[in-house]
Design an enzyme around this catalytic site. Structure first.
Site: not given
Ligand code: ARG
Length: 444
Positions: A285, A155, A277, A322, A325
């Site tokens: 990040n 949890h 940033s 087709q 593909k």
């Protein structure tokens, strides 16, 4: 001029729309179309439909087209619909009437089915190979950091003691199961549709077993109409295997994003592997893992897309087949890309030692404390209550890994067992290139 063109000159917008992305997508099929055509030519000769000389000329011309493909010099010309038309046109321009015989007993329907199956087989094998690198990397990280404890969550709350060994190993074992899906997809894909023609066979005495052998398919797709119905089914299996691998990847990527937060920082990467940033100078990040997470989620939509496209179609060939593909080819390429970058990142992962020394995680040792009382003979429910009353106002003694003895626990990861399962499931991926098949057929 189209292969099928008769009196009316086809409307150019109709042709452009119906060819769609084929003129680029089909380039992936070129080498396989050539391999399939070689097998077909050998078979036509064996059954007496073309002469020995015609076969030799066809094989040599196809071989030269193969070299052209490998050097990037074979392209689909202006106004040519697809790779099948391009290769047939080239054969006709090299060999004249002999070139015109290559399409004997064949339709573009069984031709494209064959090409796709050969291409997909290679993609599956390559995906398995790349996945295997990730598997062994995870397993060795698991061994390397088996002593380093982290909280295990349920949890999203700290729950029990876990370790990097258990965490890395869990993803390795997940991959061992994904590989089983991929091997099933390979089995389903590895049957020969060539000779089924437009979906209804031929009055010519084709030897379908011979092309099966030459192209190293495991068996034939026997029923000619089923060979066509199978388009979408093999793709669905491949898409499902990709989705399964992608699911593992997306969860690994999510854990990484979570473990990289400033609050947890269980793992980290050198500066070159995180992004910043434009406005907040402190940011680190996890963009790579976010992109993996996103791409992997999109790959998981593939089985649904294949199903949506195919289910409810009438039997026999229908042109929208087709569109499969692009979905499948792109899926393999994205998936291999994601696995590749995950391996690259894991090569540079930094593991934080001593995470569980943080008092915040004190309570994760409480289940072990309960078990200590259980070992002294206190009934489990009573032990649970006694320790439960202490949670929050006492600190628990961390146990050692040696107290975890059962299979699959942090003290007994069973990584060699996981490897045994994985290794046995990897045996089917033979990884034969178009070059291998062509060299073999040319030297017959
Ligand atoms: N581009 C087509 C495909 O991928 C090739 C087969 C064309 N067959 C036909 N009957 N129009 O399905």
């Amino acid at each position: 001029m189209k292969l099928w063109e008769k009196k009316a000159v086809p409307d150019s917008r109709v042709i452009e729309f119906t060819s769609g992305k084929d003129r680029t997508t089909d380039m992936c099929l070129a080498e396989w179309d050539i391999a399939g055509s070689m097998a077909h030519a050998i078979m036509l000769c064996e059954t007496g439909l073309i002469s020995e000389d015609e076969k030799k000329n066809l094989l040599n011309a196809l071989h030269s087209l193969f070299k052209k493909t490998k050097t990037g010099n074979l392209t689909i010309g202006e106004g040519i619909e697809d790779i099948h038309s391009q290769i047939e046109n080239e054969l006709v321009s090299i060999l004249g009437d002999t070139g015109k015989k290559i399409h004997t007993g064949r339709s573009r329907n069984d031709q494209v089915l064959t090409d796709i199956r050969l291409f997909t087989r290679k993609e599956i094998d390559e995906t398995a190979k790349t996945t295997s690198r990730l598997f062994y990397q995870l397993l060795s990280l698991s061994e390397q950091y088996r002593q380093v404890l982290i909280p295990g969550y349920t949890h999203m709350q700290p729950a029990m003691v876990s370790s990097f060994g258990l965490w890395f190993g869990s993803y390795a074992e997940s991959i061992a199961d994904d590989i089983l899906m991929l091997s099933d997809a390979r089995t389903l894909n590895n049957r020969n549709p060539l000779g089924s023609g437009a979906g209804y066979g031929s009055t010519l005495p084709l030897d379908r077993k011979l092309t099966t052998e030459l192209l190293e398919f495991e068996d034939l797709l026997y029923n000619s109409a089923y060979a066509g119905l199978n388009r979408g089914k093999a793709e669905f299996a491949a898409a499902s295997a990709m989705a399964s691998l992608a699911q593992t990847l997306s969860r690994l990527a999510m854990d990484m994003c979570m473990f990289m937060t400033a609050e947890l920082r269980f793992v980290d990467f050198p500066d070159e592997f995180v992004t910043g940033s434009s406005i907040m100078p402190q940011k680190r990040n996890p963009d790579v893992f976010e992109i993996i997470r996103g791409k992997a989620r999109l790959i998981q939509t593939l089985p649904g897309q294949v199903s949506a496209l195919v289910s409810g179609l009438p039997s026999g060939y229908n042109r929208e087949l087709q569109l499969l593909k692009d979905l499948i080819f792109n899926g393999f390429s994205e998936l291999k890309d994601c696995i590749g970058i995950a391996i690259h990142m894991l090569n540079h992962i930094r593991i934080t030692d001593n995470v569980t020394a943080n008092p915040l995680y004190n309570s994760i040792f409480s289940t072990e404390e309960v078990n200590r009382l259980v070992k002294q003979g206190v009934p489990f429910r009573d032990a649970y209550r006694i320790i439960g009353e202490k949670v929050g106002n006492t600190s628990f003694t961390p146990t050692s890994l040696t107290e975890y003895t059962h299979e699959g626990s942090i003290g007994n990861l069973c990584n060699s067992e996981i490897e045994r399962i994985f290794r046995s499931r990897m045996l089917c991926f033979v990884n034969r290139s178009s070059q291998d098949l062509i060299d073999k057929m040319i030297s017959l």
